[in-house]
Design a protein around this motif. Structure first.
Motif, PDB file in Angstrom:
ATOM      1  N   GLY A   1     -78.311  -2.939 -23.768  1.00  0.00           N
ATOM      2  CA  GLY A   1     -79.612  -2.293 -23.792  1.00  0.00           C
ATOM      3  C   GLY A   1     -80.735  -3.293 -23.617  1.00  0.00           C
ATOM      4  O   GLY A   1     -81.905  -2.956 -23.696  1.00  0.00           O
ATOM      5  N   GLY A   2     -80.385  -4.568 -23.391  1.00  0.00           N
ATOM      6  CA  GLY A   2     -81.449  -5.565 -23.224  1.00  0.00           C
ATOM      7  C   GLY A   2     -81.019  -7.008 -23.378  1.00  0.00           C
ATOM      8  O   GLY A   2     -80.685  -7.683 -22.411  1.00  0.00           O
ATOM      9  N   ASN A   3     -80.989  -7.496 -24.622  1.00  0.00           N
ATOM     10  CA  ASN A   3     -80.823  -8.933 -24.865  1.00  0.00           C
ATOM     11  C   ASN A   3     -79.527  -9.528 -24.322  1.00  0.00           C
ATOM     12  O   ASN A   3     -79.529 -10.612 -23.743  1.00  0.00           O
ATOM     13  CB  ASN A   3     -80.925  -9.210 -26.364  1.00  0.00           C
ATOM     14  CG  ASN A   3     -82.341  -9.029 -26.876  1.00  0.00           C
ATOM     15  OD1 ASN A   3     -83.300  -9.369 -26.196  1.00  0.00           O
ATOM     16  ND2 ASN A   3     -82.486  -8.483 -28.068  1.00  0.00           N
ATOM     17  N   ALA A   4     -78.406  -8.848 -24.535  1.00  0.00           N
ATOM     18  CA  ALA A   4     -77.125  -9.381 -24.049  1.00  0.00           C
ATOM     19  C   ALA A   4     -77.102  -9.405 -22.527  1.00  0.00           C
ATOM     20  O   ALA A   4     -76.600 -10.350 -21.913  1.00  0.00           O
ATOM     21  CB  ALA A   4     -75.956  -8.555 -24.592  1.00  0.00           C
ATOM     22  N   GLY A   5     -77.650  -8.356 -21.908  1.00  0.00           N
ATOM     23  CA  GLY A   5     -77.710  -8.304 -20.452  1.00  0.00           C
ATOM     24  C   GLY A   5     -78.565  -9.422 -19.885  1.00  0.00           C
ATOM     25  O   GLY A   5     -78.206 -10.051 -18.880  1.00  0.00           O
ATOM     26  N   LEU A   6     -79.696  -9.690 -20.526  1.00  0.00           N
ATOM     27  CA  LEU A   6     -80.568 -10.786 -20.079  1.00  0.00           C
ATOM     28  C   LEU A   6     -79.842 -12.121 -20.192  1.00  0.00           C
ATOM     29  O   LEU A   6     -79.945 -12.971 -19.304  1.00  0.00           O
ATOM     30  CB  LEU A   6     -81.860 -10.811 -20.905  1.00  0.00           C
ATOM     31  CG  LEU A   6     -82.843  -9.670 -20.631  1.00  0.00           C
ATOM     32  CD1 LEU A   6     -83.910  -9.605 -21.712  1.00  0.00           C
ATOM     33  CD2 LEU A   6     -83.487  -9.836 -19.262  1.00  0.00           C
ATOM     34  N   ALA A   7     -79.084 -12.301 -21.284  1.00  0.00           N
ATOM     35  CA  ALA A   7     -78.330 -13.542 -21.469  1.00  0.00           C
ATOM     36  C   ALA A   7     -77.248 -13.677 -20.398  1.00  0.00           C
ATOM     37  O   ALA A   7     -77.048 -14.754 -19.831  1.00  0.00           O
ATOM     38  CB  ALA A   7     -77.712 -13.570 -22.865  1.00  0.00           C
ATOM     39  N   ALA A   8     -76.549 -12.573 -20.109  1.00  0.00           N
ATOM     40  CA  ALA A   8     -75.498 -12.600 -19.082  1.00  0.00           C
ATOM     41  C   ALA A   8     -76.094 -12.888 -17.701  1.00  0.00           C
ATOM     42  O   ALA A   8     -75.526 -13.657 -16.914  1.00  0.00           O
ATOM     43  CB  ALA A   8     -74.732 -11.284 -19.076  1.00  0.00           C
ATOM     44  N   ALA A   9     -77.242 -12.266 -17.415  1.00  0.00           N
ATOM     45  CA  ALA A   9     -77.895 -12.481 -16.118  1.00  0.00           C
ATOM     46  C   ALA A   9     -78.358 -13.926 -15.969  1.00  0.00           C
ATOM     47  O   ALA A   9     -78.206 -14.537 -14.904  1.00  0.00           O
ATOM     48  CB  ALA A   9     -79.078 -11.518 -15.971  1.00  0.00           C
ATOM     49  N   TYR A  10     -78.897 -14.475 -17.042  1.00  0.00           N
ATOM     50  CA  TYR A  10     -79.358 -15.875 -17.041  1.00  0.00           C
ATOM     51  C   TYR A  10     -78.172 -16.821 -16.827  1.00  0.00           C
ATOM     52  O   TYR A  10     -78.229 -17.736 -15.997  1.00  0.00           O
ATOM     53  CB  TYR A  10     -80.058 -16.165 -18.362  1.00  0.00           C
ATOM     54  CG  TYR A  10     -80.586 -17.571 -18.517  1.00  0.00           C
ATOM     55  CD1 TYR A  10     -81.851 -17.914 -18.041  1.00  0.00           C
ATOM     56  CD2 TYR A  10     -79.836 -18.561 -19.156  1.00  0.00           C
ATOM     57  CE1 TYR A  10     -82.346 -19.207 -18.194  1.00  0.00           C
ATOM     58  CE2 TYR A  10     -80.326 -19.857 -19.313  1.00  0.00           C
ATOM     59  CZ  TYR A  10     -81.579 -20.168 -18.832  1.00  0.00           C
ATOM     60  OH  TYR A  10     -82.073 -21.446 -18.973  1.00  0.00           O
ATOM     61  N   ALA A  11     -77.082 -16.578 -17.569  1.00  0.00           N
ATOM     62  CA  ALA A  11     -75.892 -17.428 -17.452  1.00  0.00           C
ATOM     63  C   ALA A  11     -75.293 -17.323 -16.050  1.00  0.00           C
ATOM     64  O   ALA A  11     -74.892 -18.331 -15.456  1.00  0.00           O
ATOM     65  CB  ALA A  11     -74.860 -17.027 -18.506  1.00  0.00           C
ATOM     66  N   ALA A  12     -75.245 -16.094 -15.509  1.00  0.00           N
ATOM     67  CA  ALA A  12     -74.696 -15.885 -14.166  1.00  0.00           C
ATOM     68  C   ALA A  12     -75.504 -16.653 -13.124  1.00  0.00           C
ATOM     69  O   ALA A  12     -74.950 -17.293 -12.223  1.00  0.00           O
ATOM     70  CB  ALA A  12     -74.684 -14.395 -13.835  1.00  0.00           C
ATOM     71  N   LYS A  13     -76.824 -16.599 -13.282  1.00  0.00           N
ATOM     72  CA  LYS A  13     -77.700 -17.317 -12.344  1.00  0.00           C
ATOM     73  C   LYS A  13     -77.439 -18.814 -12.415  1.00  0.00           C
ATOM     74  O   LYS A  13     -77.350 -19.499 -11.386  1.00  0.00           O
ATOM     75  CB  LYS A  13     -79.160 -16.997 -12.671  1.00  0.00           C
ATOM     76  CG  LYS A  13     -80.149 -17.520 -11.636  1.00  0.00           C
ATOM     77  CD  LYS A  13     -81.555 -17.029 -11.908  1.00  0.00           C
ATOM     78  CE  LYS A  13     -82.489 -17.465 -10.788  1.00  0.00           C
ATOM     79  NZ  LYS A  13     -83.860 -16.986 -10.989  1.00  0.00           N
ATOM     80  N   LYS A  14     -77.299 -19.335 -13.630  1.00  0.00           N
ATOM     81  CA  LYS A  14     -77.034 -20.763 -13.826  1.00  0.00           C
ATOM     82  C   LYS A  14     -75.700 -21.159 -13.202  1.00  0.00           C
ATOM     83  O   LYS A  14     -75.533 -22.264 -12.697  1.00  0.00           O
ATOM     84  CB  LYS A  14     -77.014 -21.091 -15.322  1.00  0.00           C
ATOM     85  CG  LYS A  14     -78.378 -21.104 -15.984  1.00  0.00           C
ATOM     86  CD  LYS A  14     -79.078 -22.409 -15.714  1.00  0.00           C
ATOM     87  CE  LYS A  14     -80.290 -22.612 -16.600  1.00  0.00           C
ATOM     88  NZ  LYS A  14     -81.000 -23.868 -16.269  1.00  0.00           N
ATOM     89  N   LEU A  15     -74.736 -20.241 -13.270  1.00  0.00           N
ATOM     90  CA  LEU A  15     -73.388 -20.523 -12.777  1.00  0.00           C
ATOM     91  C   LEU A  15     -73.214 -20.168 -11.300  1.00  0.00           C
ATOM     92  O   LEU A  15     -72.161 -20.423 -10.717  1.00  0.00           O
ATOM     93  CB  LEU A  15     -72.357 -19.757 -13.613  1.00  0.00           C
ATOM     94  CG  LEU A  15     -72.200 -20.230 -15.065  1.00  0.00           C
ATOM     95  CD1 LEU A  15     -71.501 -19.176 -15.910  1.00  0.00           C
ATOM     96  CD2 LEU A  15     -71.442 -21.556 -15.118  1.00  0.00           C
ATOM     97  N   GLY A  16     -74.232 -19.543 -10.708  1.00  0.00           N
ATOM     98  CA  GLY A  16     -74.167 -19.168  -9.305  1.00  0.00           C
ATOM     99  C   GLY A  16     -73.214 -18.021  -9.037  1.00  0.00           C
ATOM    100  O   GLY A  16     -72.616 -17.926  -7.960  1.00  0.00           O
TER     101      GLY A  16
END
Length: 327
Positions: free
Chosen positions: A70-85
């Protein structure tokens, strides 16, 4: 550093500040330290555990992440995914605000809306995760998530001269609780009490403790949607048997008033989920627990985990106040 739980690479979270709060200390009648997880890269503690899980999944050849949030976990996953390419799909319930969806998309996530509550979004995420090469990033119920969250306690041990008498935190699905319990055991602080706060209408942990088993709430009626798991992780219930975990339920109005008071006191806007933990201090719950014998009479200090503020804006705070008749 031990706080990184034996990782080979640099974690995505920062070592967050630990600050003494004079207004909270005055309200609680004891010294209160704030662990400011709201200043993490994605605005909440979630990046600790989610980041760790994503890093480990990437090492094993994951081609795409899928996360229900609903928000925070998704933002964390999106941030991590971006960092990992790597690409990521975030499945959100329909109650998720447009600002959160926009943030997810800005981080490069593909956003899919499914269901009205998190549990329904999670069912869809698990379906998607059946695709070969896709890995489900659970928001709270995974050992690597708990391992990542445990770093928070190591940081407290590094900074504080003496261990606190209690740690106050909010419980949604139970991931933060499980991580803090793991951290307390790792640093030898397992006698530190944990006061777990929920809002009424999202009190799945409190209901499980009362029943002695996992129970599913009929619906999430609280405005603290980030606490909105109808059923907590089984690990959360186990934690209550391993450490002294005191469950407290506050009303939405108390959580929202705490958010507003905290904004005045510390100039930081946090979401209602975080307001649940702050409300324990502002409403005198801590002193009541002392009077009732749950906590020792003389407390040297407590820590409140200021868990996040990514899914809140001033306009939303006004709207929630109006919804609850607080205007």
């Amino acid at each position: 550093m031990a706080a990184q739980s034996g990782r080979d690479e640099k974690p995505f979270h920062i070592v967050s500040p630990v600050l003494e709060s004079l207004p909270l200390s005055q309200a609680a009648g004891t010294k209160v330290y704030m662990k400011l997880e709201n200043v993490q890269p994605t605005g909440s503690f979630k990046i600790r555990g989610i980041g760790h899980l994503c890093q480990e999944a990437a090492k094993k050849g994951c081609r795409r992440f899928v996360c229900s949030s609903g928000g925070n976990a998704g933002l964390a996953a999106a941030y991590a995914a971006k960092k990992l390419g790597l690409p990521v799909t975030v499945v959100v319930p329909s109650t998720t605000g447009p600002a959160t969806v926009r943030k997810l998309e800005e981080l490069g996530a593909e956003v899919e809306v499914s269901g009205q509550v998190w549990d329904e979004a999670n069912r869809r995420a698990l379906e998607l995760a059946q695709t070969e090469g896709w890995v489900s990033i659970h928001p709270f119920d995974h050992p690597l998530v708990w391992q990542g969250h445990a770093s928070l306690v190591w940081e407290l041990k590094d900074v504080l001269e003496t261990k606190p008498d209690a740690i106050l935190l909010a419980v949604g699905g139970g991931g933060l609780l499980a991580g803090v319990v793991a951290g307390l055991r790792q640093v030898g602080w397992q006698d530190v009490s944990i006061i777990a706060a929920e809002t009424r209408g999202a009190h799945s942990f409190h209901a499980a403790l009362a029943a002695g088993q996992l129970v599913s709430l009929p619906d999430i009626t609280s405005v603290a949607k980030c606490l909105g798991a109808k059923m907590v992780a089984a690990r959360a219930l186990e934690c209550a048997q391993e450490c002294q975990v005191i469950s407290q339920v506050v009303d939405d109005t108390e959580a929202l008033r705490a958010v507003e008071q905290f904004l005045d006191d510390e100039r930081m806007l946090v979401q209602p989920a975080c307001g649940a933990a702050l409300a324990l201090l502002y409403t005198g719950r801590l002193q009541r627990l002392q009077r009732e014998g749950w906590l020792q009479t003389a407390l040297a200090s407590v820590v409140v985990v200021v868990c996040g503020g990514s899914s809140i804006q001033v306009a939303q705070l006004r709207a929630l106040k109006s919804q609850l008749g607080l205007e």
